[in-house]
Design a protein around this motif. Structure first.
Motif, PDB file in Angstrom:
ATOM      1  N   PHE A  25       0.833  -1.202   0.000  1.00  0.00           N
ATOM      2  CA  PHE A  25       0.000   0.000   0.000  1.00  0.00           C
ATOM      3  C   PHE A  25       0.872   1.259   0.000  1.00  0.00           C
ATOM      4  O   PHE A  25       0.589   2.235  -0.693  1.00  0.00           O
ATOM      5  CB  PHE A  25      -0.905  -0.038   1.235  1.00  0.00           C
ATOM      6  CG  PHE A  25      -1.974   1.009   1.276  1.00  0.00           C
ATOM      7  CD1 PHE A  25      -2.899   1.137   0.251  1.00  0.00           C
ATOM      8  CD2 PHE A  25      -2.078   1.841   2.383  1.00  0.00           C
ATOM      9  CE1 PHE A  25      -3.911   2.092   0.319  1.00  0.00           C
ATOM     10  CE2 PHE A  25      -3.082   2.789   2.463  1.00  0.00           C
ATOM     11  CZ  PHE A  25      -4.004   2.919   1.426  1.00  0.00           C
ATOM     12  N   GLY A  26       1.961   1.196   0.762  1.00  0.00           N
ATOM     13  CA  GLY A  26       2.866   2.338   0.835  1.00  0.00           C
ATOM     14  C   GLY A  26       3.642   2.594  -0.437  1.00  0.00           C
ATOM     15  O   GLY A  26       4.252   3.653  -0.586  1.00  0.00           O
ATOM     16  N   ARG A  27       3.619   1.643  -1.368  1.00  0.00           N
ATOM     17  CA  ARG A  27       4.321   1.820  -2.641  1.00  0.00           C
ATOM     18  C   ARG A  27       3.392   2.290  -3.761  1.00  0.00           C
ATOM     19  O   ARG A  27       3.828   2.434  -4.899  1.00  0.00           O
ATOM     20  CB  ARG A  27       5.017   0.520  -3.052  1.00  0.00           C
ATOM     21  CG  ARG A  27       6.120   0.081  -2.083  1.00  0.00           C
ATOM     22  CD  ARG A  27       6.993  -1.011  -2.686  1.00  0.00           C
ATOM     23  NE  ARG A  27       6.237  -2.215  -2.997  1.00  0.00           N
ATOM     24  CZ  ARG A  27       5.978  -3.197  -2.125  1.00  0.00           C
ATOM     25  NH1 ARG A  27       6.400  -3.094  -0.869  1.00  0.00           N
ATOM     26  NH2 ARG A  27       5.300  -4.275  -2.504  1.00  0.00           N
ATOM     27  N   VAL A  28       2.122   2.527  -3.436  1.00  0.00           N
ATOM     28  CA  VAL A  28       1.186   3.068  -4.423  1.00  0.00           C
ATOM     29  C   VAL A  28       1.270   4.582  -4.394  1.00  0.00           C
ATOM     30  O   VAL A  28       0.963   5.216  -3.381  1.00  0.00           O
ATOM     31  CB  VAL A  28      -0.263   2.613  -4.134  1.00  0.00           C
ATOM     32  CG1 VAL A  28      -1.229   3.231  -5.155  1.00  0.00           C
ATOM     33  CG2 VAL A  28      -0.370   1.091  -4.146  1.00  0.00           C
ATOM     34  N   ASP A  29       1.726   5.178  -5.489  1.00  0.00           N
ATOM     35  CA  ASP A  29       1.836   6.636  -5.583  1.00  0.00           C
ATOM     36  C   ASP A  29       0.558   7.226  -6.169  1.00  0.00           C
ATOM     37  O   ASP A  29      -0.012   6.687  -7.115  1.00  0.00           O
ATOM     38  CB  ASP A  29       3.025   7.037  -6.463  1.00  0.00           C
ATOM     39  CG  ASP A  29       4.356   6.724  -5.821  1.00  0.00           C
ATOM     40  OD1 ASP A  29       4.406   6.627  -4.568  1.00  0.00           O
ATOM     41  OD2 ASP A  29       5.355   6.558  -6.556  1.00  0.00           O
ATOM     42  N   ARG A  30       0.146   8.337  -5.604  1.00  0.00           N
ATOM     43  CA  ARG A  30      -1.039   9.023  -6.070  1.00  0.00           C
ATOM     44  C   ARG A  30      -0.690   9.959  -7.237  1.00  0.00           C
ATOM     45  O   ARG A  30       0.474  10.279  -7.465  1.00  0.00           O
ATOM     46  CB  ARG A  30      -1.672   9.803  -4.908  1.00  0.00           C
ATOM     47  CG  ARG A  30      -2.290   8.861  -3.884  1.00  0.00           C
ATOM     48  CD  ARG A  30      -2.629   9.534  -2.570  1.00  0.00           C
ATOM     49  NE  ARG A  30      -3.473  10.702  -2.730  1.00  0.00           N
ATOM     50  CZ  ARG A  30      -4.789  10.663  -2.939  1.00  0.00           C
ATOM     51  NH1 ARG A  30      -5.410   9.493  -3.031  1.00  0.00           N
ATOM     52  NH2 ARG A  30      -5.488  11.778  -3.044  1.00  0.00           N
ATOM     53  N   THR A  31      -1.702  10.377  -7.964  1.00  0.00           N
ATOM     54  CA  THR A  31      -1.501  11.142  -9.193  1.00  0.00           C
ATOM     55  C   THR A  31      -1.578  12.643  -8.929  1.00  0.00           C
ATOM     56  O   THR A  31      -2.496  13.118  -8.247  1.00  0.00           O
ATOM     57  CB  THR A  31      -2.574  10.768 -10.235  1.00  0.00           C
ATOM     58  OG1 THR A  31      -2.505   9.355 -10.474  1.00  0.00           O
ATOM     59  CG2 THR A  31      -2.355  11.512 -11.543  1.00  0.00           C
ATOM     60  N   ALA A  32      -0.597  13.386  -9.450  1.00  0.00           N
ATOM     61  CA  ALA A  32      -0.614  14.858  -9.466  1.00  0.00           C
ATOM     62  C   ALA A  32      -0.514  15.490  -8.086  1.00  0.00           C
ATOM     63  O   ALA A  32      -0.921  16.635  -7.890  1.00  0.00           O
ATOM     64  CB  ALA A  32      -1.855  15.382 -10.196  1.00  0.00           C
TER      65      ALA A  32
END
Length: 216
Positions: A25-32
């Motif tokens: 979960f901590g490796r999922v980057d959010r957009t913008a």
């Protein structure tokens, strides 16, 4: 209650799986959205901690009708499906892409339920209650969730928005549509809507968003 070595082993296995999920979960980057250094992407764990702090603080001070403990639980699990579904860019999302996003996330919820309902049912059960959006606490968390990116845009000086070549006019249209949608499920929380409007005004006032020229 763990009453045998077998139960203990199963519980340990389930916790290892949950820990693995949390690290992913901590490796999922959010957009913008970025950290104030304008380089480090905001991760799903960054966002979840921010949402938990903000939603609980707001609920405790401004919305005494809400159960703060329940708000905290919903904030903690709200984006868990993104471990499997990923974060979907929504600034220019089409109806077809929105439908595909919903299908991916529904499948992810089902997968989490299959993995954790037997040994650690609180996790998938709380997520399902949040997804149903029947409780005011769930709707409130969803509303605060939509407010948070404005805070990050202010802190990263609109770095992600500029990278996405969002003009002020286009962003205004996005925010207007978002407000209409938010009012449908969180309009009862007028103070939250007012807060959201103030943050939108501040984002649109950022000098980095100079109008159509920002896309050049």
């Amino acid at each position: 209650m763990v009453d045998s070595k077998t139960d203990g082993a199963r519980l340990a296995d389930s916790l290892v799986d949950l820990a693995r999920l949390a690290l992913a979960f901590g490796r999922v980057d959010r957009t913008a959205v970025y950290h104030p250094d304008q380089t480090t992407p905001e991760s799903d764990t960054d966002h979840t901690v921010m949402l938990g702090w903000a939603a609980c603080a707001l609920a405790a001070t401004w919305f005494p009708q809400l159960d703060v403990g329940l708000v905290a639980q919903f904030a903690l699990v709200h984006d868990a499906p993104e471990v499997y579904a990923g974060d979907t860019p929504t600034l220019r999302i089409t109806d077809a892409e929105r439908a595909a996003k919903a299908r991916r996330e529904a499948a992810a919820v089902d997968r989490l339920a299959a993995e954790f309902t037997h040994q650690l049912p609180w996790f998938p059960n709380t997520l399902r209650v949040y997804e149903q959006q029947q409780l005011p606490e769930a709707r409130f968390v969803r509303g605060v969730d939509k407010v948070l990116p404005k805070l990050v845009h202010l802190l990263d000086h609109c770095t992600g928005l500029v990278q996405q070549q969002m003009t002020r006019d286009e962003l205004t249209d996005v925010f207007d549509r978002q407000r209409t949608d938010m009012h449908r499920y969180v309009g009862e929380f007028t103070t939250l809507m007012d807060l959201r409007d103030e943050l939108v005004r501040r984002v649109l006032d950022q000098p980095e968003l100079t109008g159509p020229d920002v896309a050049a």
